[in-house]
Design a protein around this motif. Structure first.
Motif, PDB file in Angstrom:
ATOM      1  N   GLN A 129     -33.670  46.944 -26.950  1.00 32.26           N
ATOM      2  CA  GLN A 129     -33.294  47.535 -25.743  1.00 32.26           C
ATOM      3  C   GLN A 129     -32.265  48.467 -25.632  1.00 32.26           C
ATOM      4  O   GLN A 129     -31.795  49.441 -25.430  1.00 32.26           O
ATOM      5  CB  GLN A 129     -32.988  46.596 -24.554  1.00 32.26           C
ATOM      6  N   GLU A 130     -30.947  47.939 -26.481  1.00 27.35           N
ATOM      7  CA  GLU A 130     -29.735  48.823 -26.679  1.00 27.35           C
ATOM      8  C   GLU A 130     -30.070  49.765 -27.330  1.00 27.35           C
ATOM      9  O   GLU A 130     -29.782  51.115 -27.328  1.00 27.35           O
ATOM     10  CB  GLU A 130     -28.643  48.008 -27.147  1.00 27.35           C
ATOM     11  N   ASP A 151     -21.528  41.962 -31.103  1.00 28.53           N
ATOM     12  CA  ASP A 151     -23.265  42.039 -30.651  1.00 28.53           C
ATOM     13  C   ASP A 151     -23.838  42.687 -31.966  1.00 28.53           C
ATOM     14  O   ASP A 151     -25.144  41.942 -32.246  1.00 28.53           O
ATOM     15  CB  ASP A 151     -23.533  43.019 -29.443  1.00 28.53           C
ATOM     16  N   ALA A 154     -34.471  36.402 -28.124  1.00 30.47           N
ATOM     17  CA  ALA A 154     -33.875  36.905 -26.954  1.00 30.47           C
ATOM     18  C   ALA A 154     -32.871  38.176 -27.451  1.00 30.47           C
ATOM     19  O   ALA A 154     -32.526  39.268 -27.025  1.00 30.47           O
ATOM     20  CB  ALA A 154     -33.037  35.983 -26.333  1.00 30.47           C
ATOM     21  N   LEU A 155     -32.124  37.897 -28.824  1.00 36.59           N
ATOM     22  CA  LEU A 155     -31.284  38.820 -29.386  1.00 36.59           C
ATOM     23  C   LEU A 155     -31.779  39.709 -30.059  1.00 36.59           C
ATOM     24  O   LEU A 155     -31.405  40.984 -29.898  1.00 36.59           O
ATOM     25  CB  LEU A 155     -30.530  37.825 -30.718  1.00 36.59           C
ATOM     26  N   ARG A 174     -18.693  46.333 -28.451  1.00 37.54           N
ATOM     27  CA  ARG A 174     -19.974  45.814 -28.910  1.00 37.54           C
ATOM     28  C   ARG A 174     -20.073  45.386 -30.241  1.00 37.54           C
ATOM     29  O   ARG A 174     -21.208  45.050 -30.892  1.00 37.54           O
ATOM     30  CB  ARG A 174     -21.184  46.962 -28.675  1.00 37.54           C
ATOM     31  N   ASP A 193     -34.849  41.155 -28.774  1.00 34.67           N
ATOM     32  CA  ASP A 193     -35.175  41.963 -27.671  1.00 34.67           C
ATOM     33  C   ASP A 193     -33.869  42.646 -27.028  1.00 34.67           C
ATOM     34  O   ASP A 193     -33.936  44.083 -26.825  1.00 34.67           O
ATOM     35  CB  ASP A 193     -35.851  41.282 -26.535  1.00 34.67           C
ATOM     36  N   GLU A 194     -32.655  42.132 -27.260  1.00 38.89           N
ATOM     37  CA  GLU A 194     -31.606  42.628 -26.528  1.00 38.89           C
ATOM     38  C   GLU A 194     -31.271  43.947 -27.395  1.00 38.89           C
ATOM     39  O   GLU A 194     -30.819  45.133 -26.909  1.00 38.89           O
ATOM     40  CB  GLU A 194     -30.250  41.741 -26.714  1.00 38.89           C
ATOM     41  N   MET A 195     -31.297  43.745 -28.882  1.00 41.80           N
ATOM     42  CA  MET A 195     -31.048  44.894 -29.802  1.00 41.80           C
ATOM     43  C   MET A 195     -31.929  46.031 -29.680  1.00 41.80           C
ATOM     44  O   MET A 195     -31.481  47.111 -29.494  1.00 41.80           O
ATOM     45  CB  MET A 195     -31.076  44.158 -31.082  1.00 41.80           C
ATOM     46  N   ARG A 239     -33.591  31.833 -28.960  1.00 42.49           N
ATOM     47  CA  ARG A 239     -32.451  32.486 -29.088  1.00 42.49           C
ATOM     48  C   ARG A 239     -32.373  33.720 -29.911  1.00 42.49           C
ATOM     49  O   ARG A 239     -31.901  34.907 -29.650  1.00 42.49           O
ATOM     50  CB  ARG A 239     -31.209  31.761 -29.574  1.00 42.49           C
ATOM     51  N   TRP A 275     -26.829  40.585 -33.519  1.00 43.21           N
ATOM     52  CA  TRP A 275     -28.423  41.057 -33.499  1.00 43.21           C
ATOM     53  C   TRP A 275     -28.583  41.093 -35.062  1.00 43.21           C
ATOM     54  O   TRP A 275     -30.047  40.577 -35.391  1.00 43.21           O
ATOM     55  CB  TRP A 275     -28.408  42.559 -33.355  1.00 43.21           C
TER      56      TRP A 275
END
Length: 405
Positions: free
Chosen positions: A196-197, A166, A189-190, A163, A192-194, A186, A170
């Protein structure tokens, strides 16, 4: 006189956004900041409606008076007038809320905790330096300055090696003005991904705690008070971005400074006891965070100017750290034995950077690893690339040759 009339009567020479570092070469920056300081103690940007504090003394005055200069109305110029239902970062809070946050997160970032990371941080720096070629050009940003803080932050968060990339993505997507992710979709999206993780990691730490920093944070309780999941995510977001971007650019900018000033590297080769002082001078010289902003809560005189309640005030750290009033007539020179060195690279006062000790450790680890490798000289091998962010003094590439003889 009304506030509107008082503002209208300001006749200061207009300032452009250039004062934040945009379109300034490193060679031009000291002269430009000197020009700003010569214009006055406090300068009014009429086009955007904020004050600029280019001197060390005024930056300190704002930093140490959170009752008069608050963070809750934004810390960056594009946030002027913003109102947040919940703070986007701990940096956007003021006492007593900020005091509460500090009491809940400080235990995970004290010097004792950082000392436990010393061995792993130095081992990571040594491994990265060992992989660098000697005697031929190498861009030290990608194989050294980028991965070290990423690895350290990933370790703190308990993220596995797969990871690590990532974490870098982020972080890059979270810095306004960087060129890496220009597409807003983009970036979103990154981001939001961060989030959530981070939420997943917080939940995991609550049910199955380990020895990572998230588990330490969820376990902290002060007078029955704990951080909520949202507060945890907010703080971890700040940690991930600030702990990565600033340290990376301090490392790369510091190596560039040592390559441009070979006599200073030679002094380190001859005397390793100068490493701590070199770290402080690198922090001052690079000033990874160019500025932060505060908003006046009342009418106040600052630097001989009448600041009105509601006026934003920019603390221009990049200029303050070159101020001869504080650092002497050689303030625009890079000198690793500078003492005292009361720089504001970490801010000051209530918002002094929580990760200061860790950042110092990472920079020192890189210098020690290069010295252990037997590097006798750093030589620039091409143009140094700079990001166009007016918030972070970013170094995108720094080609150089590492000489061992």
């Amino acid at each position: 006189m009304t506030d509107v009339a008082a503002r209208a009567e300001r006749t200061h020479e207009p300032l452009t956004d250039q004062f934040l570092g945009v379109e300034l070469s490193v060679a031009d920056a000291p002269a430009y900041y000197a020009e700003l300081r010569a214009k006055g103690r406090l300068l009014w940007n009429a086009s955007q409606g904020f004050w600029v504090a280019p001197h060390h003394a005024e930056v300190m005055a704002v930093s140490t008076d959170p009752a008069t200069f608050r963070s809750g109305q934004g810390i960056l110029t594009f946030e002027i007038g913003a109102e947040y239902a919940t703070p986007p970062t701990m940096m956007h809070t003021d006492p007593p809320e900020h005091t509460r946050y500090r009491s809940l997160v400080q235990p995970a970032f004290g010097r004792r905790v950082v000392r436990t990371l010393d061995e792993s941080v130095r081992a990571a720096a040594e491994a990265l330096v060992a992989d660098l070629p000697v005697g031929e050009p190498v861009d030290v940003v990608a194989p050294l300055a980028v991965p070290l803080p990423v690895q350290v932050i990933a370790q703190l968060l308990g993220l596995p090696e797969e990871r690590w990339d990532d974490v870098w993505e982020w972080s890059e997507a979270s810095i306004p003005g960087t060129d890496t992710y220009a597409d807003p979709e983009r970036r979103a999206a990154l981001h939001d991904e961060m989030l959530q993780e981070l939420l997943r990691l917080v939940g995991q730490a609550r049910t199955n705690p380990t020895d990572d920093v998230i588990s330490q944070l969820v376990g902290v309780e002060v007078d029955g008070d704990r951080l909520t999941d949202d507060e945890m995510t907010m703080f971890l977001n700040q940690l991930l971005v600030a702990g990565n971007e600033t340290t990376r650019n301090t490392i790369s900018g510091g190596l560039v400074a040592l390559a441009e000033n070979p006599d200073q590297w030679q002094r380190l080769v001859e005397d390793r006891s100068l490493v701590p002082g070199a770290v402080e001078e690198i922090l001052r010289w690079t000033t990874a965070v160019i500025y932060f902003m505060r908003t006046a809560t009342r009418d106040v005189v600052l630097g001989g100017e009448q600041v009105l309640a509601g006026d934003p005030v920019v603390m221009l750290y990049a200029s303050a750290n070159l101020d001869p009033e504080q650092f002497g007539p050689d303030a625009a020179e890079f000198r690793i034995d500078r003492a005292p060195n009361h720089h504001v690279a970490f801010g000051f006062g209530a918002h002094f950077c929580l990760g200061a000790a860790l950042a110092r450790l990472e920079v020192a680890a890189v210098l020690d690893a290069l010295l252990d490798r037997g590097v006798t000289r750093l030589e620039l091998a091409g143009p140094v690339g700079r990001s166009r962010s007016n918030i972070i003094a970013g170094v995108t590439e720094a080609p150089m040759v590492l000489h061992t003889s």
